[in-house]
Scaffold this active site. Structure first.
Site, PDB file in Angstrom:
ATOM      1  N   SER A 183      36.849  98.483  64.023  1.00 53.55           N
ATOM      2  CA  SER A 183      36.941  99.128  63.101  1.00 53.55           C
ATOM      3  C   SER A 183      37.330  98.498  61.785  1.00 53.55           C
ATOM      4  CB  SER A 183      38.361 100.358  63.392  1.00 53.55           C
ATOM      5  OG  SER A 183      38.629 101.076  62.718  1.00 53.55           O
ATOM      6  N   ASP A 390      31.341 107.711  67.117  1.00 51.86           N
ATOM      7  CA  ASP A 390      32.110 107.683  67.767  1.00 51.86           C
ATOM      8  C   ASP A 390      33.882 108.626  67.758  1.00 51.86           C
ATOM      9  OD1 ASP A 390      34.213 106.743  65.877  1.00 51.86           O
ATOM     10  OD2 ASP A 390      33.790 104.345  66.131  1.00 51.86           O
ATOM     11  N   HIS A 415      36.963 106.334  69.092  1.00 48.52           N
ATOM     12  CA  HIS A 415      36.718 104.919  68.064  1.00 48.52           C
ATOM     13  C   HIS A 415      38.228 103.870  68.276  1.00 48.52           C
ATOM     14  CE1 HIS A 415      36.149 102.920  64.626  1.00 48.52           C
ATOM     15  NE2 HIS A 415      38.039 103.504  64.589  1.00 48.52           N
TER      16      HIS A 415
END
Length: 535
Positions: A183, A390, A415
């Protein structure tokens, strides 16, 4: 009362620690190159140290007493002179624990939970998996936690990362390092690659970015600015932190502003902030219109919506509007990120999430109930316009790394949950050449083609050449068996060719695909070729 409750909860946490069993050391492979795991936003344990007696307590993440600790220890104010956001509590300092060579801070974010919760299992599954491959904590496996409230290019964080890479390099006997980021950690690593390129090139061998918002997460962040963010979903929100409290934390975090949609990226579909507004024609008659604001223009809407946003801290009302000083800092960060260049000796891999509806644009109001007061946007439910991704980062953003990637692979997954996906583990293992990595593995399609038999005969007699071929493979994939198909599949192929001087060649092949059994599919090829040389 709050103090007494806090003491009770601390006693419970201590008891939960005592009943936990330590994990045994797994198989160790001393030949592996070291790996550094870098988390994203909210992915590091943060402790608050009291300036009075140096006592230390975990303030992120925790389910027990979470709301109170967030408000008293993590709510912050931005200092434009340093680019840093500072905790409102003048008697506390936020630090990142370095236990287990940095892995403790990014493993299970609330390690005191007696019953594990997926919402706080961050890199845990990947750490467990990599230990099975032979990685050893402190020798070939390390973590880098950081204060995720801060800018991804904060000098203090950049210096800490440089020191971390140097220490790992020395601990591993001069072996270069593989970085695995998740991320927002991808933006942090990319900033470091720009600002300390010589250090990056000296110590880094491979960089694997997972679910990185390389061009931001516009839909998610716009809704965060106006309505807050839930770190966990479902019933566990009742045990954790309200969206409003998270909103008041994030509104002063440079990292959040750096996750807005990149202002200079050429989006295929421009992310917008949409509002149903009531307007009046020349005769004064009202009508409703849908207005769309692209990234640059949406700033004015965010400003007006948050102009009177305040938080009460220690009995004082503190203004927390949309912070234009942070926005200036974030725009400079995007300029730095857009100039990133990958060193020629470093290999880059990009894994991005797919198959989930992902916020891209947000819309407030409706044709029947238009927005009449922008300051009410904070209390309105946004309608999300979604694209593939995602659930947080759109594919378009995640794939646009701007680097010379060795591979970009989409993996169906959420995610944060993507860090637990077996497909991701197989990709990482293959790229790191870890353990018994399969040389026949195809990372793009996520299967293994394993040759199991090969026979070839050839003979020539009186101008006729005959060749026969028998070959077999096993295709190993993660797909479950299809019990509805139990019959063999057969395909026949014939080709012929007439050449000069009446020469002629002909070939016939038959391919049989047997039904999959326990994830293994058997394929057979039988071919016969005849060639006649009339000369």
């Amino acid at each position: 009362m709050a103090i007494l409750l806090g003491e009770i909860l601390q006693s419970v946490e201590l008891w939960l620690k005592l009943i936990k069993k330590p994990q045994p050391q797994a198989y160790v492979n001393p030949n592996l190159d070291p790996v550094l795991l870098v988390p994203g936003i909210g992915g590091s344990i943060l402790n608050a140290v009291s300036d009075g007696d140096d006592s230390e307590e975990r303030v992120w993440v925790r389910f027990l007493n979470a709301e109170y600790k967030l408000k008293t220890k993590l709510w912050s104010r931005y200092d434009p002179s340093t680019g840093k956001t500072l905790t409102m509590d003048p008697n506390s300092t936020i630090v990142i624990p370095e236990d287990r060579h940095g892995l403790y801070a990014i493993d299970i974010l609330d390690p005191d939970l007696m019953i594990g919760s997926e919402s706080v299992y961050y890199f845990h599954d990947m750490i467990v998996e990599m230990r099975k491959w032979g990685f050893e904590e402190g020798k070939t496996l390390f973590g880098f936690g950081y204060d995720f409230r801060q800018s991804n290019r904060l000098q203090e964080t950049m210096d800490r990362l440089a020191a971390k890479l140097e220490s790992i390099y020395n601990a591993a006997g001069g072996k270069k390092i593989n970085i695995i980021s998740h991320s927002m950690g991808g933006l942090l690593v990319k900033c470091f690659m720009c600002l300390q390129s010589d250090v990056f090139e000296k110590y880094v061998k491979n960089w694997i970015a997972i679910s990185a918002p390389f061009q931001g997460a516009p839909g998610s962040i716009n809704s965060t600015f106006l309505n807050g963010m839930s770190f966990v979903e479902g019933w566990e929100q009742n045990l954790y932190i309200s969206k409003w409290s998270m909103h008041q934390l994030l509104i002063e975090c440079p990292s959040i502003y750096e996750l807005m949609g990149c202002p200079n990226f050429h989006w295929e579909h421009i992310p917008v902030l949409e509002l149903w507004r009531e307007r009046h024609d020349s005769d004064g008659k009202p009508y409703t219109v849908l207005e769309s604001y692209p990234p640059h223009d949406s700033i004015e809407i965010l400003e007006q919506a948050l102009v009177n946003n305040t938080v009460n801290y220690d009995g004082e009302d503190v203004p927390l509007p949309f912070n234009l000083e942070i926005l200036k800092w974030a725009n400079k960060t995007w300029e730095i990120l857009s100039s990133a260049k990958l060193p020629p000796d470093v290999k880059f891999y990009n894994i991005y999430g797919t198959n989930l509806e992902t916020p891209h644009s947000v819309c407030y109001g409706s044709g029947d109930k238009p927005v009449t007061d922008l300051q009410q946007l904070r209390y309105m439910q946004a309608k999300l316009v979604c694209v593939d991704g995602d659930g947080t980062v759109p594919i378009e953003s995640a794939k646009a790394d701007g680097l010379n990637a060795e591979a970009r692979v989409g993996v169906p997954g959420e995610h944060r949950g993507i860090l637990c996906e077996p497909h991701v583990f197989r990709l990482v293992k293959h790229w790191l050449k870890a353990g018994d990595a399969d040389p026949f593995y195809n990372p793009l399609n996520d299967y293994v083609i394993l040759p199991t038999a090969f026979e070839m005969e050839r003979h020539k007699e009186k101008g006729v050449e005959v060749a026969s071929l028998k070959e077999e493979w096993e295709i190993v994939s993660k797909d479950q068996d299809d019990h509805s198909n139990t019959a063999d599949k057969m395909c026949s192929i014939s080709v012929s060719h007439e050449g000069a001087n009446q020469s002629y060649s002909e070939a016939h092949a038959t391919v049989i695909v047997h039904p999959a059994n326990e994830g293994i599919q058997h394929v057979q090829l039988n071919a016969l070729a005849v060639s006649i040389d009339a000369s």
